[in-house]
Write a protein that holds these residues in place. Structure first.
Motif, short mmCIF file in Angstrom:
data_model
loop_
_atom_site.label_atom_id
_atom_site.label_comp_id
_atom_site.label_asym_id
_atom_site.label_seq_id
_atom_site.Cartn_x
_atom_site.Cartn_y
_atom_site.Cartn_z
N ASP A 1 0.83 -1.20 0.00
CA ASP A 1 0.00 0.00 0.00
C ASP A 1 0.86 1.26 0.00
O ASP A 1 0.56 2.24 -0.68
N ARG A 2 1.94 1.23 0.75
CA ARG A 2 2.82 2.40 0.80
C ARG A 2 3.40 2.73 -0.58
O ARG A 2 3.46 3.89 -0.99
N GLU A 3 3.80 1.68 -1.30
CA GLU A 3 4.35 1.89 -2.64
C GLU A 3 3.27 2.38 -3.61
O GLU A 3 3.51 3.27 -4.43
N ARG A 4 2.09 1.79 -3.49
CA ARG A 4 0.99 2.19 -4.38
C ARG A 4 0.57 3.63 -4.11
O ARG A 4 0.42 4.43 -5.05
N PHE A 5 0.40 3.99 -2.85
CA PHE A 5 0.05 5.36 -2.51
C PHE A 5 1.16 6.33 -2.95
O PHE A 5 0.89 7.42 -3.47
N GLY A 6 2.39 5.92 -2.71
CA GLY A 6 3.51 6.79 -3.07
C GLY A 6 3.58 7.07 -4.56
O GLY A 6 3.93 8.19 -4.98
N ALA A 7 3.25 6.06 -5.38
CA ALA A 7 3.27 6.26 -6.83
C ALA A 7 2.20 7.25 -7.26
O ALA A 7 2.43 8.11 -8.13
N ILE A 8 1.02 7.17 -6.66
CA ILE A 8 -0.05 8.13 -6.99
C ILE A 8 0.35 9.54 -6.55
O ILE A 8 0.17 10.51 -7.29
N LEU A 9 0.91 9.65 -5.35
CA LEU A 9 1.35 10.96 -4.87
C LEU A 9 2.40 11.55 -5.80
O LEU A 9 2.34 12.75 -6.14
N PHE B 1 2.63 14.42 2.04
CA PHE B 1 1.66 15.35 1.46
C PHE B 1 2.10 16.79 1.74
O PHE B 1 2.97 17.06 2.58
N ASP B 2 1.44 17.72 1.06
CA ASP B 2 1.64 19.13 1.37
C ASP B 2 0.71 19.58 2.49
O ASP B 2 0.95 20.61 3.12
N HIS B 3 -0.36 18.82 2.73
CA HIS B 3 -1.25 19.02 3.88
C HIS B 3 -2.07 17.76 4.03
O HIS B 3 -2.37 17.08 3.04
N LEU B 4 -2.43 17.43 5.29
CA LEU B 4 -3.23 16.25 5.56
C LEU B 4 -4.41 16.64 6.42
O LEU B 4 -4.25 17.28 7.47
#
Length: 479
Positions: A16-24, A195-198
């Motif tokens: 999940d971390r890799e998948r989320f990171g790719a989208i980001l 992120f730039d904001h969460l």
């Protein structure tokens, strides 16, 4: 929210971390490539969002009803769809003025120059939303981020899968993934992204974990955390209008509202009258009792069991538990349905005195003087909301001046959240940051200060080699 020892992987073999990171990374690359969207682009995106919501109103009502087991379609239309639609209208109507650069005063010694602020998109905003209002609390941060020119990754709660599927399909039709997308998976992996904001809405315990994870990347956070929102009823104000409003706020969505009146402070001489009116007005609102189509079920068995445990603990410590409304015993006929309940004689050793209830249970505390009610509120963490029923007098002023909470509604409940021009957010343990009103736009924008130097200014005379002229100028400005 803890990081799993072995992070789950997708069918493609990515965690999940890799998948989320790719989208980001894709969203940030697109943001750097395309720059800040124009006013016209933002308005088109907002209006498309509004149209998509209105056209899917019935589907949203059905999806949320399925996820909850039973949820009034009128409550869903009012609090979920209408809330977001009006929020979009507000942003659309005010966006030009929000985006307009603002002039700032110039220091005397630089008076031939000028200062102004331009509001710049932050970049990519992450949103973690809860289950209790799965459309409103997901999409209001999203549309605010869009208005501010950002790209967005939304991670909704796993407890509303049918609603999530609808939102995922709708957003995929409206925007490319590099602009706005919905993801599912590990919350720890999501909150640890740069992120730039969460923006996070949920419980205080998970909020602490989210903030800790975000701090590793110095990500600024907006936390909406809830808490025990008090309702103070002035002496002489136990009327049908007052109690009806409290019943509405407490029982809306089965009490599963972060700004629901958690408990009521009622003058000691009027507690009995309050309970009688509450019972009568609950009967009027739900003529079929807890099996009424307008009475909402509890979201899942875990949350239902928590309510059962709170009542059992209160009874064990000597509290008086009163089920109100028509045929409260009929709650057993529908899965995860908890009857409207009043609790008297609550003491500090009871869990119900300290834990956010998040259900249709109303503890009532007697007080003697208004100072007693104020002291009771102030001895506890600062709440997300506070409600006061009473005249415009010294007691009301004392409550407003001497308590600190997120927002306040006077002579009503809940509806301050629907005032688009008011900021919404908590303080202290009930949260930090705002995301409604102009404050929301500014939370998700970078206010870039810009100074334009004039052809002449006194500061140019303060250059080495320093001498008597420099001394005279400094003496003038430091007089």
């Amino acid at each position: 929210m803890t990081t799993p020892t072995h992070e789950p992987t997708t069918k493609a073999g990515l965690t999940d971390r890799e998948r989320f990171g790719a989208i980001l990374a894709a969203q940030r690359s697109a943001q750097l490539r395309d720059g800040a969207p124009s006013l016209e682009k933002r308005r088109r995106d907002l209006r498309a969002f509004k149209a998509a919501l209105i056209s899917r109103r019935r589907a949203i009502e059905d999806a949320i009803n399925t996820d909850f087991g039973n949820r009034s379609r009128h409550e869903t239309a009012m609090m979920e769809v209408l809330g977001v639609v009006q929020g979009i209208d507000y942003l659309d109507r005010n966006l030009r003025s929000f985006m307009r650069p603002t002039r700032r005063r110039i220091a005397l010694q630089l008076r031939h120059g000028s200062n102004h602020i331009e509001y710049q998109p932050l970049g990519v905003v992450g949103v973690i939303s809860p289950w209790n209002y799965p459309v409103n609390l997901s999409l209001m941060p999203v549309v605010t981020a869009i208005a501010a020119g950002n790209r967005v990754m939304l991670k909704p709660s796993k407890y509303t899968p049918v609603t999530n599927a609808l939102l995922t399909a709708m957003i995929a039709e409206l925007y490319p993934e590099e602009q706005v997308t919905v993801v599912s998976g590990d919350g720890s992996a999501f909150s640890s992204l740069a992120f730039d904001h969460l923006v996070f809405t949920g419980s205080s315990s998970v909020g602490r974990a989210v903030m800790k994870a975000a701090s590793e990347n110095l990500v600024p956070v907006t936390l909406e955390l809830g808490g025990k929102s008090p309702t103070i009823v002035a002496r002489g104000r136990v009327t049908d209008k007052t109690v009806e409003s409290i019943a509405f706020g407490k029982l809306l969505s089965g009490g599963q509202t972060c700004i629901a009146p958690d408990y009521a402070l009622v003058h000691e001489s009027e507690v009995g009258a309050f309970v009688q009116r509450y019972d009568a007005l609950v009967k009027a609102a739900y003529p079929d009792g807890p099996t009424s189509v307008d009475y909402t079920s509890i979201i899942n068995q875990q949350q239902y069991d928590t309510l059962v445990e709170l009542i059992a603990d209160a009874r064990a410590h000597g509290a008086t538990v009163i089920e109100v409304g028509h045929r409260p015993q009929d709650a057993a006929l529908r899965p995860r349905t908890f009857p409207p309940t009043v609790v008297l004689g609550v003491t500090d050793e009871m869990r119900i005195a300290h834990e956010e209830i998040f259900g249709p249970i109303l503890p009532i505390f007697p007080y003697g003087m208004i100072d007693d009610a104020i002291d009771y509120v102030n001895q506890r963490p600062r709440p997300l909301a506070l409600y006061y029923f009473g005249a415009k007098d010294a007691d009301r002023r004392a409550v407003l001046d001497r308590t600190t909470s997120g927002n306040v509604t006077l002579n009503g409940t809940i509806m301050h959240v629907g005032q688009d021009d008011l900021p919404f957010g908590g303080v202290g343990e009930s949260g930090m940051g705002k995301y409604h009103g102009i404050e929301g736009f500014r939370t998700l924008s970078h206010p870039k200060g810009i100074y334009t130097q004039g052809r002449w200014n006194a500061a140019n005379l303060l250059r080495p080699p320093f001498g008597k002229r420099s001394d005279r100028l400094l003496d003038f400005f430091l007089r």
